[in-house]
Design an enzyme around this catalytic site. Structure first.
Site, PDB file in Angstrom:
ATOM      1  N   GLY A  39      57.526 -17.688  -4.625  1.00 22.84           N
ATOM      2  CA  GLY A  39      58.824 -17.821  -5.289  1.00 22.84           C
ATOM      3  C   GLY A  39      58.611 -18.113  -6.768  1.00 22.84           C
ATOM      4  O   GLY A  39      57.640 -17.647  -7.370  1.00 22.84           O
TER       5      GLY A  39
ATOM      6  N   LYS B 122      68.354 -40.803  -7.112  1.00 20.13           N
ATOM      7  CA  LYS B 122      68.779 -39.511  -6.572  1.00 20.13           C
ATOM      8  C   LYS B 122      70.216 -39.690  -6.094  1.00 20.13           C
ATOM      9  O   LYS B 122      70.655 -40.810  -5.829  1.00 20.13           O
ATOM     10  CB  LYS B 122      67.869 -39.151  -5.387  1.00 20.13           C
ATOM     11  CG  LYS B 122      67.849 -37.697  -5.057  1.00 20.13           C
ATOM     12  CD  LYS B 122      66.714 -36.960  -5.747  1.00 20.13           C
ATOM     13  CE  LYS B 122      66.760 -35.489  -5.377  1.00 20.13           C
ATOM     14  NZ  LYS B 122      65.697 -34.710  -5.981  1.00 20.13           N
TER      15      LYS B 122
ATOM     16  N   VAL C  51      57.696 -20.791  -8.435  1.00 27.62           N
ATOM     17  CA  VAL C  51      56.447 -21.474  -8.793  1.00 27.62           C
ATOM     18  C   VAL C  51      55.241 -20.631  -8.375  1.00 27.62           C
ATOM     19  O   VAL C  51      54.315 -20.408  -9.162  1.00 27.62           O
ATOM     20  CB  VAL C  51      56.371 -22.884  -8.145  1.00 27.62           C
ATOM     21  CG1 VAL C  51      55.035 -23.544  -8.453  1.00 27.62           C
ATOM     22  CG2 VAL C  51      57.516 -23.758  -8.618  1.00 27.62           C
TER      23      VAL C  51
ATOM     24  N   GLY D  17      54.211 -18.955  -0.181  1.00 30.71           N
ATOM     25  CA  GLY D  17      55.489 -18.952  -0.900  1.00 30.71           C
ATOM     26  C   GLY D  17      55.334 -18.427  -2.308  1.00 30.71           C
ATOM     27  O   GLY D  17      54.854 -19.132  -3.201  1.00 30.71           O
TER      28      GLY D  17
END
Ligand code: NAD
Length: 346
Positions: free
Chosen positions: A182, A82, A184, A180
């Site tokens: 959103g 990352k 997904v 949530g």
């Protein structure tokens, strides 16, 4: 651009890049590679206004290790890495990503980057002027969220198979609460509604909630979400939602959702096990996005990525079985699975 290797215990390699944005201004990027025994370390680049370099290093270390486990547990030939760029999102510009692209290229493909928090496809396009080791470009497979949702859906099916009170072949009468709605959460809700499940949902964004209510989702207030009656709780918004405060309120028999780092602390996995709640380890169930990115890297189709996301079901089920057999948490079983893959590849 100047790049130097810094010594960090337990990590294969960590680099600090000095991005010379202008003669007067330098931004620091840190690229952490946790492990490449299975393949190149793939992981996004997060841009964040960290207070100190120590904070940035801690964050990138945690995220890189997480990526290594996610890739290994998804049976991918990828390592984990990352990157973080220390910058104010307000001040991000072309020069910054030009410099950053040069830094990524210095690592000769040991690290492959992608977008992450505060970086977008457009930024990666600038990075790609300087290096081939970048994914998530316009011409790729597009937004990975539907693939993530598909993986979560199959993770829910695996969890239902594991729980003796449920029938994974018939979702009618099952209640799934999605926190949530959103990118997904919406796709997940649609898949579950199509199967005849009752879907409850909450979102701080009233428009997002309203849109899904019109499709058949029953709205739940933000503050009632943990104590709401449901069979499956699918966190698809934020991390840390399973914590000391919420754990005793939960009514669900299964926790299976897309959010990263759902447990505030690892001990919460033990607590869930003691309560008889099945917890689908987040990094296993939400690997669909990574599978999509990997398939893009390979030049594969969206169909192939979807097929790969379906396999999350069986893999997760095996982990549940192993957890039961060894009397450990599914999270521990997932860690063992991932660590075994990394060790065998060394
Ligand atoms: P998103 O930003 O599109 O959706 C998140 C939704 O959660 C938003 O609609 C937001 O309004 C809502 N939200 C924020 N705080 C909330 C709260 N307190 N209660 C209820 N709703 C709240 O993000 P996404 O792409 O759908 O991802 C959802 C989660 O899954 C994130 O945690 C993300 O890190 C994780 N994840 C996503 C992918 C992917 O492919 N998109 C892959 C792996 C993991």
């Amino acid at each position: 651009m100047r790049i130097e290797k810094i010594d960090v215990e337990d990590y294969e390699a960590v680099y600090k890049a000095h991005l010379e944005v202008s003669p007067e201004k330098e931004n620091i990027a840190i690229i952490a590679i946790y492990d490449t025994s299975l393949g190149p370390a793939l992981g996004g680049t997060r841009l964040w206004n960290y207070d100190t370099e120590e904070d940035a290093l801690e964050d990138v270390k945690r995220l890189a290790k997480g990526m290594a486990y996610k890739a290994a547990a998804a049976d991918l030939p990828l390592g984990g890495g990352k990157a973080v760029i220390m910058a104010d999102p307000e001040e991000k510009g072309e020069e910054l990503f030009d410099e950053y692209g040069k830094a990524v290229d210095e690592l000769d493909g040991k690290y492959i980057t992608a977008e992450d928090v505060n970086t977008v496809t457009k930024d990666m396009a600038i990075v790609s002027r300087h290096t081939d080791h970048v994914v998530g470009l316009e011409e790729g497979l597009g937004d990975p969220s539907p693939i993530t949702a598909k993986g979560v859906y199959h993770g829910i099916i695996a969890s239902l198979k594991e729980h003796e009170d449920y029938d994974a072949d018939n979702l009618e009468g099952l209640t799934v609460l999605i926190q949530g709605l959103g990118k997904v959460g919406q796709t997940l809700a649609e898949m579950l509604l199509e199967d005849g499940a009752n879907v409850k949902g909450s979102d701080v964004d009233e428009e997002a909630l309203e849109m899904m209510v019109e499709k058949g989702v029953e709205p739940v207030d933000i503050e009632d979400v943990y104590s709401e009656e449901c069979d499956v709780f699918a966190p698809c918004a934020l991390g840390g939602v399973i914590n000391d405060e919420t754990i005793d309120e939960l009514k669900a028999d299964i926790i299976a959702g897309a959010a990263n780092n759902q447990l505030e602390r690892r001990e919460h996995a033990e607590e869930l096990k003691e309560k008889g709640i099945i917890y689908a380890p987040d990094y296993v169930i939400n690997a669909g996005g990574l599978l999509a990115v990997y398939n893009e890297l390979q030049g594969n189709t969206l169909e192939k990525a979807k097929k790969d996301a379906e396999k999350i079901e069986n893999r997760l089920f095996q982990m549940f079985e192993e957890a039961k057999e060894k009397d450990i948490t599914p999270l521990k079983a997932a860690d063992i699975y991932a660590e075994r893959r990394m060790e065998e590849a060394e």
